[in-house]
Each structure stands twice: as structure tokens, then as C-alpha cells.
Scaffold this motif. Sequence first.
Motif, mmCIF file in Angstrom:
data_model
loop_
_atom_site.group_PDB
_atom_site.id
_atom_site.type_symbol
_atom_site.label_atom_id
_atom_site.label_comp_id
_atom_site.label_asym_id
_atom_site.label_seq_id
_atom_site.Cartn_x
_atom_site.Cartn_y
_atom_site.Cartn_z
ATOM 1 N N ALA A 1 25.644 16.216 41.069
ATOM 2 C CA ALA A 1 24.303 15.789 41.416
ATOM 3 C C ALA A 1 23.275 16.683 40.741
ATOM 4 O O ALA A 1 22.223 16.230 40.336
ATOM 5 C CB ALA A 1 24.128 15.836 42.924
ATOM 6 N N ARG A 2 23.613 17.968 40.626
ATOM 7 C CA ARG A 2 22.654 18.885 40.058
ATOM 8 C C ARG A 2 22.468 18.633 38.563
ATOM 9 O O ARG A 2 21.366 18.723 38.040
ATOM 10 C CB ARG A 2 23.091 20.330 40.303
ATOM 11 C CG ARG A 2 21.900 21.237 40.573
ATOM 12 C CD ARG A 2 22.326 22.687 40.671
ATOM 13 N NE ARG A 2 22.974 23.012 41.923
ATOM 14 C CZ ARG A 2 24.129 23.674 42.001
ATOM 15 N NH1 ARG A 2 24.763 24.032 40.919
ATOM 16 N NH2 ARG A 2 24.650 23.957 43.165
ATOM 17 N N THR A 3 23.546 18.294 37.870
ATOM 18 C CA THR A 3 23.394 18.037 36.448
ATOM 19 C C THR A 3 22.585 16.767 36.204
ATOM 20 O O THR A 3 21.892 16.650 35.209
ATOM 21 C CB THR A 3 24.768 17.914 35.752
ATOM 22 O OG1 THR A 3 25.556 17.019 36.508
ATOM 23 C CG2 THR A 3 25.444 19.244 35.624
ATOM 24 N N ARG A 4 22.655 15.845 37.160
ATOM 25 C CA ARG A 4 21.878 14.612 37.013
ATOM 26 C C ARG A 4 20.388 14.884 37.204
ATOM 27 O O ARG A 4 19.535 14.127 36.779
ATOM 28 C CB ARG A 4 22.328 13.581 38.049
ATOM 29 C CG ARG A 4 23.750 13.163 37.859
ATOM 30 C CD ARG A 4 24.222 12.390 39.050
ATOM 31 N NE ARG A 4 24.414 10.986 38.721
ATOM 32 C CZ ARG A 4 23.665 10.024 39.206
ATOM 33 N NH1 ARG A 4 22.692 10.280 40.031
ATOM 34 N NH2 ARG A 4 23.913 8.786 38.868
ATOM 35 N N ASN A 5 20.110 15.969 37.863
ATOM 36 C CA ASN A 5 18.765 16.371 38.172
ATOM 37 C C ASN A 5 17.893 16.451 36.926
ATOM 38 O O ASN A 5 16.677 16.350 37.014
ATOM 39 C CB ASN A 5 18.852 17.726 38.892
ATOM 40 C CG ASN A 5 17.505 18.296 39.235
ATOM 41 O OD1 ASN A 5 16.564 17.551 39.408
ATOM 42 N ND2 ASN A 5 17.421 19.603 39.332
ATOM 43 N N VAL A 6 18.515 16.622 35.775
ATOM 44 C CA VAL A 6 17.760 16.712 34.533
ATOM 45 C C VAL A 6 16.824 15.507 34.404
ATOM 46 O O VAL A 6 15.670 15.646 34.043
ATOM 47 C CB VAL A 6 18.706 16.779 33.315
ATOM 48 C CG1 VAL A 6 17.909 16.887 32.021
ATOM 49 C CG2 VAL A 6 19.651 17.957 33.458
ATOM 50 N N ARG B 1 15.184 12.923 40.362
ATOM 51 C CA ARG B 1 14.632 13.766 41.399
ATOM 52 C C ARG B 1 15.752 14.594 42.009
ATOM 53 O O ARG B 1 16.882 14.152 42.118
ATOM 54 C CB ARG B 1 14.039 12.838 42.463
ATOM 55 C CG ARG B 1 13.107 13.462 43.421
ATOM 56 C CD ARG B 1 12.124 12.393 43.897
ATOM 57 N NE ARG B 1 12.742 11.444 44.824
ATOM 58 C CZ ARG B 1 12.726 11.607 46.144
ATOM 59 N NH1 ARG B 1 12.208 12.687 46.685
ATOM 60 N NH2 ARG B 1 13.243 10.697 46.931
ATOM 61 N N SER B 2 15.420 15.811 42.415
ATOM 62 C CA SER B 2 16.430 16.661 43.029
ATOM 63 C C SER B 2 16.971 16.036 44.305
ATOM 64 O O SER B 2 16.254 15.368 45.034
ATOM 65 C CB SER B 2 15.808 18.013 43.353
ATOM 66 O OG SER B 2 16.574 18.672 44.314
ATOM 67 N N CYS B 3 18.241 16.307 44.556
ATOM 68 C CA CYS B 3 18.850 15.770 45.775
ATOM 69 C C CYS B 3 18.639 16.694 46.954
ATOM 70 O O CYS B 3 19.006 16.376 48.076
ATOM 71 C CB CYS B 3 20.345 15.567 45.564
ATOM 72 S SG CYS B 3 20.717 14.023 44.724
HETATM 73 C C1 LIG Z 1 15.923 20.064 39.337
HETATM 74 O O1 LIG Z 1 14.652 19.463 39.529
HETATM 75 C C2 LIG Z 1 13.674 20.318 40.073
HETATM 76 C C3 LIG Z 1 12.393 19.544 40.237
HETATM 77 O O2 LIG Z 1 12.644 18.249 40.654
HETATM 78 C C4 LIG Z 1 13.471 21.506 39.148
HETATM 79 O O3 LIG Z 1 12.552 22.403 39.749
HETATM 80 C C5 LIG Z 1 14.784 22.228 38.925
HETATM 81 O O4 LIG Z 1 14.625 23.256 37.999
HETATM 82 C C6 LIG Z 1 15.837 21.254 38.396
HETATM 83 N N1 LIG Z 1 17.111 21.913 38.299
HETATM 84 C C7 LIG Z 1 17.886 21.814 37.215
HETATM 85 C C8 LIG Z 1 19.185 22.549 37.274
HETATM 86 O O5 LIG Z 1 17.554 21.152 36.261
#
Ligand SMILES: *[C@@H]1O[C@H](CO)[C@@H](O)[C@H](O)[C@H]1NC(C)=O
Length: 580
Positions: free
Chosen positions: A129-134, A137-139
Motif C-alpha cells: 500500500a505504501r509503494t502505491r502511495n506514490v 492518497r495515503s492509506c
Molecule cells: C505518501 O503520501 C503522503 C502524502 O499523501 C506523503 O507525505 C508521503 O511522503 C508519501 N510517502 C511515500 C513513501 O511516498
Amino acid sequence: MDQTPKFRCKIWLVLCAFFICWYFMIHNAKWYTLSSPATTFPHQSNPIDIVDSNEKRTSETTNSGGDEVPDGEIDWLHDADQMRALEDDLEPVLKKIKPKPLKKTTTKKNDTDTEKVKPKHDTRNETRARTRNVTKRSCSGRYIYIHDLPERFNDDILDDCRSFSKWQNMCPYIGNNGLGPNLGNSQRVLSRSGWYATNQFMLEVIFHNRMKRYECVTNDSSIASAVYVPYYAGLDVWRYLFDNNTSARDALSIDLAEWLHEQPEWKKFAGKNHFLVVGRITWDFRREIDEDDAWGNKLMVLPEIKNMSILTIEKSPWHGNDFGIPYPTYFHPRTDNDIIDWQMRLRRHRRRALFSFAGAPRPQMEESIRDKVIEQCAASTKCRAIHCSHQNHKCYQPVDVMKLFQSSVFCLQPPGDSYTRRSTFDSILAGCIPVFFTPGSAYVQYLWHLPKQFDKYSVLINEDDVRHKNVSIERVLSRIPTRKVSEMRNEVIGLIPRVVYAHPKAKLEKFKDAFDVSINGVLDRIENVTKNTSSFDFDERFSWKYFLFGSVEKHNWDHYFQYSMNNKVKQEEAKANESR
Ligand SMILES: *[C@@H]1O[C@H](CO)[C@@H](O)[C@H](O)[C@H]1NC(C)=O
Ligand SMILES: *[C@@H]1O[C@H](CO)[C@@H](O)[C@H](O)[C@H]1NC(C)=O
Ligand SMILES: *[C@@H]1O[C@H](CO)[C@@H](O)[C@H](O)[C@H]1NC(C)=O
Ligand SMILES: *[C@@H]1O[C@H](CO)[C@@H](O)[C@H](O)[C@H]1NC(C)=O
Ligand SMILES: *[C@@H]1O[C@H](CO)[C@@H](O)[C@H](O)[C@H]1NC(C)=O
Ligand SMILES: *[C@@H]1O[C@H](CO)[C@@H](O)[C@H](O)[C@H]1NC(C)=O
Ligand SMILES: *[C@@H]1O[C@H](CO)[C@@H](O)[C@H](O)[C@H]1NC(C)=O
Ligand SMILES: *[C@@H]1O[C@H](CO)[C@@H](O)[C@H](O)[C@H]1NC(C)=O
Ligand SMILES: *[C@@H]1O[C@H](CO)[C@@H](O)[C@H](O)[C@H]1NC(C)=O
Ligand SMILES: *[C@@H]1O[C@H](CO)[C@@H](O)[C@H](O)[C@H]1NC(C)=O
């Protein structure tokens, strides 16, 4: 100069090729709809209960003769070739309704398509889930843990689909992930794709299948903000609703409560972070007395379930832990464009009727205004109606209902046996402005999905005025200025994405659908109850006010919500049950 003929020749070639392509596409499409039963709705003459939950009950109660059973049940479940032809669209639930031995012998555990069959393997852990965060939206704060319930609480109930209704085979409706048979668009009333003959009680299956693909599912309950309990409570109780036997109706609910209580996930918040989605109205689960002829089961009065949040198609105005979410309708878009196309179509549509109504009277209910509404509609040249009765199954045809609502400016939504109707969402879906007769039908129900400023998208006519003062619905509606009407219609059309459940495989970028909105709502709610218990220190009987206005002070809607109504509804339902 002499290049022009050559050029023309080329154009002809291109046109020719284009035509062949086009012919092929049409041909293929036709072949597809003809050969695969899940993509057409094969029995146009069969009744489908759609118009509202209560209509269904009435038709069930009045059809007790048994001779109304639609003949020619859809028997495609046993046709292996057709099943294979459908492979691409095959969904887990569809597999479940194959004959039992087949299911047990197929290598369920090591099916290559694990993602489809085993929800557990679909779960994404934190890292993924964290890699998808790119891109997404963050989970964080949105993780949901799905309880891995024993099959008796969900899959086994689907296997038992033949016993849902005594008068109709409901099995086809759990196909396509609970969306039901594909409607196609043979009459050109609907848009190109995404239309299904969805049954109004299938929310549990639809929601569960969406949940499996929710982007922030976690298998680590310690990081989860909420715990989803995929128990098909409404389908379970449906099997026994008309049996004079409370213990059969309660058995699985009590079993579930005990099971949940014993899980490690329960302890941390005593179940306050758990939620359940039920596809029937709340009154089917709030039986408070143990008498065999009382209505429903007692799921929602069990101490464990009382600590949880419950999402339902009709909530109780007098209880604080259930939350209204839309009934499923016929449209399940896969892309943003499916929605935009449909909205554009509705904006262009000519609406010849000022108002319309689809439904049945409630002769056995003294308080009902249905007969008054039907009378007024019949007397007006500006009203159109589809009359529902046990002789007329036509009123349950999705296409007929959509056709009527699409050509009407206003759609009347008088309460039936209970406050809400599926028809409300059909009308929004058709861009028809809903007309309510009590705030209980929508305003106190769907707080997460519908705007709090209710006069922007709907009309409220006091039911007492219709009942006692002979107020003319036609006069009220025709006095609304044209500009106001078109603003309201725009608002209604804009609401469509929020009230439809997208296809489980959908990829919506721009829009949030009813599922997304529900998830946001339930996460917000669970955060409130797990972090701040003091904020729920109010008399539950006033929860309709508290949730809508943030206070329990006197309000001019009080007369709509006399607490005694609670018991009245139950009595009516018991009566409907008796008169069977
Ligand atoms: C995940 O998203 C948040 C903002 O939505 C950001 O602050 C954070 O750095 C991101 N994390 C990664 C590992 O990309
Ligand atoms: C998967 O099923 C096949 C038979 O269809 C069997 O031979 C094989 O051992 C199974 N694999 C696992 C990992 O269970
Ligand atoms: C997530 O899954 C990966 C493999 O897909 C695994 O290596 C990792 O340990 C898992 N992380 C957690 C926190 O479970
Ligand atoms: C979550 O799933 C991963 C891989 O699917 C597994 O390695 C891990 O142990 C699981 N975590 C929990 C808490 O079950
Ligand atoms: C239901 O069962 C009870 C006894 O358990 C009986 O008194 C009652 O008459 C029955 N009602 C109906 C409608 O059969
Ligand atoms: C009621 O249902 C229970 C559980 O299914 C069953 O054991 C019992 O025999 C039923 N009672 C009657 C009177 O049918
Ligand atoms: C429900 O929550 C309360 C705390 O608000 C707790 O005292 C009670 O034991 C819980 N009930 C169950 C069945 O866990
Ligand atoms: C209600 O009003 C209509 C005209 O708007 C009239 O025709 C009808 O007789 C009235 N009914 C009653 C019961 O007063
Ligand atoms: C949660 O609490 C906040 C702040 O008190 C409130 O605005 C919000 O409506 C609450 N949400 C739910 C679902 O109760
Ligand atoms: C808890 O709820 C009360 C009442 O709604 C509110 O005044 C207070 O700010 C809330 N506290 C937190 C930490 O959200």
C-alpha cells in the motif's frame, strides 16, 4: 489535378474498411448478448422486485397462493458451455452458485486466479500500500481489516439462494458480483453499458465484492482503523422471514455475535471499531420480543452488535448506531466516462410529464397516503403512473421504470410500509427530482450521500397536508419556477455518482461512488466513537436530530418522528406478515 480521383479511391477504401470493422463489431456484440445469459435479461415478462422494498413484501404476502411463481426460471446455471463463455466476466459469487459438488471438487484452494476466488490473498499489506502511495492518497487512517468469517456467515448463505424467496428464484441476482443479470440496452432507454437488473436486497454481496478491492485493505488488524464483518445478515434472515419460527431467524445472528466476541480483534474497542453492512431495512433486525409471529430477527438488539456501526438501506431515526446508505440501483459504471455519458444524456432528455409515480397502494395501512397520491395522479393530466399490484408484474421492469422516470420532472416517493424506497434512487438515477412526504424518507437517512440542504435537490410536501387537507400535489409542483426546477435537476444529476455502486472492477478517477462515500463516512464515525466517547452522550431516541442538526432541541419536524412510530412500524410489519 489528376490526383483527386486517386485520393477519392483511398477514401473509399478507408470507408470500406471502416464499414467492415463496424459490421464485425455489431455482429460480435449481438452474438455476445445472445449467447451469454448473464449479459442479457432473458425474461422480460418476469417480475423483478425493484420499485421498493415494501412492494416486494406486499407481493410476497399477496402471492401466497404460489401460482404466481414466474415460470421458466433462468436455468443457465447448469449450462457448462455458457459458463465457460462467460469466463471473462466470471465472478466469485457466480461460481458459488454452481451445483454444490462441482464447487467442492474444483480446486478452490489452488485456483490460479486466486485474486478472484480468495479474498484473503487479495489483501495488500502495508508495504504494498505504501509503494502505491506514490500515485494515490495515503492509506494512513484508512486501513480496513476484513474479518475472515467462517463460510456459514456468507458463502453458504449464497449457496442457499433458492430459499431466499418462496415465490421467485433469486439465484440469478447474486450473479455478476451481486449486480444481477446484465440488462443490455435493447430498447435504447439506457446507456451503452453498466446496466444490470440489480435486486434491491443485494447490497451485502455488492458491498463485500467492492470491499475486497478496496485500496486500503490490510491483513494486519493492529494497523486497521476499522474492521469489516462480511456477514450477509439480510440474505440470512430473508430465508426465514415468513416462517413462524424466531429461533430459526435468530440462530446465525447469535452465532455471529459469539464468534466476534471471541476474536482477538474484539477486545481493544469492545467492537466499537467493527462495522456491518446489511441490505435490508433496519426493522427486519430489531425484534425485541421473543414471539414467533413478531417480525424480523434480533440481530441489532444483541449487545455485541449494539457496540458496532451498521450501514443499512433504511436506518432507524431513534437509534444511534445505524447509518443509511443508498439502495443499489441498476447502474454500475466502470469508468468516469460511463457516468459522464449518462449525465449528458439526461440533461438533453425531454420530460413530458410533470410528475409520476410507480408503486402500489397500501389498503391495509390506515395511515398510508399512497391511495391519496394514486388518486391525485389519476386525476391529473400531468401525471403518469405505473400501477403495481400482484396482477401487474410489469411495474417491476427496470426499463419501464427508467423510461417513466426519465420522462418526468418530479417523481413522487410516498412512504410504503416503511419510510424509504429504492425508487428514490431510481429517480435520482433518471434525473427526476424526488418528492418526499416525510423527512424520514431521505433527509434523516442518507446523511453521508445526500446534501443537507434538501431543498436544493428535492421537494417536501407534508404528508398530513395530503392526508387531511387535500393539498394538490400538482399545484404545489407546478408553482415551482422553471429556473428553480432546472437548478434542482442539475443538482440531482450531479448526485448520480454518489448514489450508484460502481462495478467492482471499476476504475473511477474523478468521481466518488456510493461505496467510497460510505467508507469515508464509516471511518469518520468509527474514529469518533473510538476516540471520543463523550460526544455520543445524548438520548438515542433523538439521534435523527442529533446527526442532522447537531442538537436535540425542539424542532418543527418533531411531529414526523413521534417515538411511538417505532412500534407502529413493527406492528404494521407483523400485520403484513400475518395477512399472508
Ligand atoms: C505518501 O503520501 C503522503 C502524502 O499523501 C506523503 O507525505 C508521503 O511522503 C508519501 N510517502 C511515500 C513513501 O511516498
Ligand atoms: C493444485 O491442483 C492440482 C490438480 O488440479 C494438483 O496436482 C496440485 O498438487 C495442486 N497444488 C497445490 C499447491 O495444492
Ligand atoms: C508485505 O508483503 C510482502 C510480500 O508481498 C512481504 O515481504 C512483507 O513482509 C509484507 N509486510 C508486512 C508488514 O506484512
Ligand atoms: C499478511 O500477509 C502477508 C503475505 O500475504 C504475510 O506474510 C503476513 O504474515 C500477513 N500478516 C498478518 C498479520 O497476517
Ligand atoms: C406461530 O406460532 C405460535 C406458537 O409458537 C402460535 O401461537 C401462532 O398462532 C403461530 N402463528 C401463525 C401465524 O401461524
Ligand atoms: C424452528 O427452527 C429451529 C432451527 O431451525 C428448529 O430446530 C425448530 O424445530 C423449528 N421449530 C418449529 C416449531 O418449526
Ligand atoms: C460494549 O461497549 C461497552 C463500553 O461502551 C462495554 O462495556 C461492553 O462490554 C461492550 N459489549 C460487548 C458485548 O462487548
Ligand atoms: C380534493 O380536491 C380535488 C380538487 O383539487 C377535488 O376534486 C376533490 O373532490 C377533493 N377531495 C376531497 C375529499 O375533498
Ligand atoms: C465525527 O465528529 C465530528 C466532530 O465532532 C463531526 O463533525 C462528524 O459529523 C462526526 N461524524 C460522525 C459520522 O459522527
Ligand atoms: C469530543 O466531542 C465533544 C462533543 O462533541 C467535543 O466538544 C470535543 O471537542 C471532542 N473531542 C475531541 C478530542 O475530538
